[in-house]
Design an enzyme around this catalytic site. Structure first.
Site, mmCIF file in Angstrom:
data_model
loop_
_atom_site.group_PDB
_atom_site.id
_atom_site.type_symbol
_atom_site.label_atom_id
_atom_site.label_comp_id
_atom_site.label_asym_id
_atom_site.label_seq_id
_atom_site.Cartn_x
_atom_site.Cartn_y
_atom_site.Cartn_z
ATOM 1 N N GLU A 66 0.820 -1.220 0.000
ATOM 2 C CA GLU A 66 0.000 0.000 0.000
ATOM 3 C C GLU A 66 0.855 1.272 0.000
ATOM 4 O O GLU A 66 0.514 2.249 -0.661
ATOM 5 C CB GLU A 66 -0.909 -0.023 1.239
ATOM 6 C CG GLU A 66 -2.081 0.918 1.146
ATOM 7 C CD GLU A 66 -3.044 0.703 2.301
ATOM 8 O OE1 GLU A 66 -3.632 -0.392 2.394
ATOM 9 O OE2 GLU A 66 -3.197 1.618 3.133
ATOM 10 N N ASP A 67 1.938 1.268 0.733
ATOM 11 C CA ASP A 67 2.659 2.524 0.974
ATOM 12 C C ASP A 67 4.082 2.579 0.419
ATOM 13 O O ASP A 67 4.780 3.571 0.622
ATOM 14 C CB ASP A 67 2.704 2.812 2.483
ATOM 15 C CG ASP A 67 1.325 3.092 3.046
ATOM 16 O OD1 ASP A 67 0.455 3.544 2.265
ATOM 17 O OD2 ASP A 67 1.097 2.869 4.240
HETATM 18 P P1 NDP Z 1 -5.936 9.277 7.806
HETATM 19 O O1 NDP Z 1 -6.237 8.066 6.999
HETATM 20 O O2 NDP Z 1 -5.509 10.521 7.110
HETATM 21 O O3 NDP Z 1 -4.843 8.960 8.895
HETATM 22 C C1 NDP Z 1 -4.943 7.827 9.675
HETATM 23 C C2 NDP Z 1 -3.955 6.784 9.189
HETATM 24 O O4 NDP Z 1 -2.637 7.327 9.242
HETATM 25 C C3 NDP Z 1 -3.952 5.585 10.077
HETATM 26 O O5 NDP Z 1 -4.932 4.666 9.647
HETATM 27 C C4 NDP Z 1 -2.536 5.086 9.926
HETATM 28 O O6 NDP Z 1 -2.554 4.267 8.768
HETATM 29 C C5 NDP Z 1 -1.715 6.330 9.637
HETATM 30 N N1 NDP Z 1 -0.928 6.937 10.751
HETATM 31 C C6 NDP Z 1 0.326 7.443 10.640
HETATM 32 N N2 NDP Z 1 0.739 7.973 11.781
HETATM 33 C C7 NDP Z 1 -0.242 7.826 12.682
HETATM 34 C C8 NDP Z 1 -0.366 8.167 14.067
HETATM 35 N N3 NDP Z 1 0.599 8.779 14.752
HETATM 36 N N4 NDP Z 1 -1.530 7.873 14.688
HETATM 37 C C9 NDP Z 1 -2.515 7.246 13.994
HETATM 38 N N5 NDP Z 1 -2.461 6.889 12.698
HETATM 39 C C10 NDP Z 1 -1.308 7.165 12.028
HETATM 40 O O7 NDP Z 1 -7.140 9.623 8.728
HETATM 41 P P2 NDP Z 1 -8.643 9.633 8.350
HETATM 42 O O8 NDP Z 1 -8.811 10.198 6.992
HETATM 43 O O9 NDP Z 1 -9.181 8.316 8.687
HETATM 44 O O10 NDP Z 1 -9.211 10.701 9.393
HETATM 45 C C11 NDP Z 1 -9.887 10.296 10.563
HETATM 46 C C12 NDP Z 1 -11.309 10.735 10.497
HETATM 47 O O11 NDP Z 1 -11.368 12.152 10.467
HETATM 48 C C13 NDP Z 1 -12.020 10.203 9.282
HETATM 49 O O12 NDP Z 1 -13.030 9.309 9.681
HETATM 50 C C14 NDP Z 1 -12.545 11.412 8.534
HETATM 51 O O13 NDP Z 1 -13.940 11.300 8.287
HETATM 52 C C15 NDP Z 1 -12.300 12.564 9.478
HETATM 53 N N6 NDP Z 1 -11.691 13.685 8.793
HETATM 54 C C16 NDP Z 1 -10.844 13.472 7.740
HETATM 55 C C17 NDP Z 1 -10.234 14.523 7.083
HETATM 56 C C18 NDP Z 1 -9.297 14.255 5.963
HETATM 57 O O14 NDP Z 1 -8.765 15.181 5.380
HETATM 58 N N7 NDP Z 1 -9.025 12.984 5.600
HETATM 59 C C19 NDP Z 1 -10.485 15.890 7.515
HETATM 60 C C20 NDP Z 1 -11.335 15.992 8.661
HETATM 61 C C21 NDP Z 1 -11.907 14.919 9.241
HETATM 62 P P3 NDP Z 1 -1.605 3.004 8.493
HETATM 63 O O15 NDP Z 1 -1.853 1.958 9.458
HETATM 64 O O16 NDP Z 1 -1.958 2.605 7.083
HETATM 65 O O17 NDP Z 1 -0.240 3.579 8.577
#
Ligand code: NDP
Ligand code: ZN
Length: 182
Positions: free
Chosen positions: A68-69
């Site tokens: 994926e990344d």
């Molecule tokens: P993202 O997908 O942008 O980020 C979360 C992902 O980032 C995780 O699943 C993880 O994926 C990775 N990650 C890397 N560093 C961290 C860390 N320190 N802590 C946690 N995760 C980390 O988030 P979402 O888009 O899911 O945003 C969360 C919620 O907020 C959503 O449900 C959305 O509706 C809402 N939202 C989203 C916005 C947007 O711009 N996307 C704006 C405002 C609200 P992995 O395991 O693959 O590394």
């Protein structure tokens, strides 16, 4: 060369491979932690909190974000780690050609139908990420965004229930702490 499947050597090779593939990537926390900490955390959750000894699952956990990344292909994983590990990694790999909202919805819908091995990796991924959001969240996330992530993760985990009650309890304990997360 492919290491013997399900061997300790395969697990160490997976760690070395993932560390190399993710070498220039960082997590989203304020300190920009090395990316590899996250795949290792999944394997640690599975082995040491869940008692999981299936090396296919542990290898897939370490490799779960490589396709994926990073530039990694499924063929590359198949050649080095065999069909089973590659197949579990593919099961937990989002189709990045789709919109993010669609991908997130598909994770909820697919969770009950993936293999138990992939379900374990996915459960550990959600545990690791909600743990990170509690301890070292992305620097610019509002409380609402954290809450939205917790709720989405819980919806995915709802579709994995029964695969590992002990680890589900670990997730539930973290979810219960979300309100104090601010
Ligand atoms: P993202 O997908 O942008 O980020 C979360 C992902 O980032 C995780 O699943 C993880 O994926 C990775 N990650 C890397 N560093 C961290 C860390 N320190 N802590 C946690 N995760 C980390 O988030 P979402 O888009 O899911 O945003 C969360 C919620 O907020 C959503 O449900 C959305 O509706 C809402 N939202 C989203 C916005 C947007 O711009 N996307 C704006 C405002 C609200 P992995 O395991 O693959 O590394
Ligand atoms: Zn992950």
């Amino acid at each position: 060369m492919q290491t013997p499947p399900n061997s300790l050597a395969a697990l160490i090779q997976a760690v070395a491979f993932a560390a190399d593939k993710h070498r220039n990537q960082r997590r989203k926390d304020a300190e920009a932690s090395p990316y590899i900490n996250h795949p290792i955390a999944l394997a640690n959750v599975l082995a040491n909190e869940g008692g999981v000894q299936d090396v296919t699952v542990l290898c897939a956990a370490v490799l779960h974000d490589t396709i994926e990344d990073t530039e990694t292909t499924a063929d590359e994983l198949r050649a080095l780690f065999g069909d089973q590990v590659a197949s579990v990694v593919l099961e937990v790999t989002d189709d990045k050609s789709l919109d993010k909202a669609v991908r997130k919805q598909l994770q909820i819908e697919h969770a009950p139908h993936i293999s138990p091995q992939a379900q374990l990796v996915k459960l550990a991924d959600k545990i690791s990420n909600v743990r990170d959001i509690l301890a070292s969240p992305p620097a610019d996330w509002s409380p609402e965004r954290k809450q939205a992530y917790f709720d989405w993760a819980a919806a995915v985990v709802a579709g994995l229930r029964g695969v590992h009650p002990g680890l589900e309890e670990v997730f539930d304990g973290l979810y219960a702490r979300r309100l104090g997360a601010g």
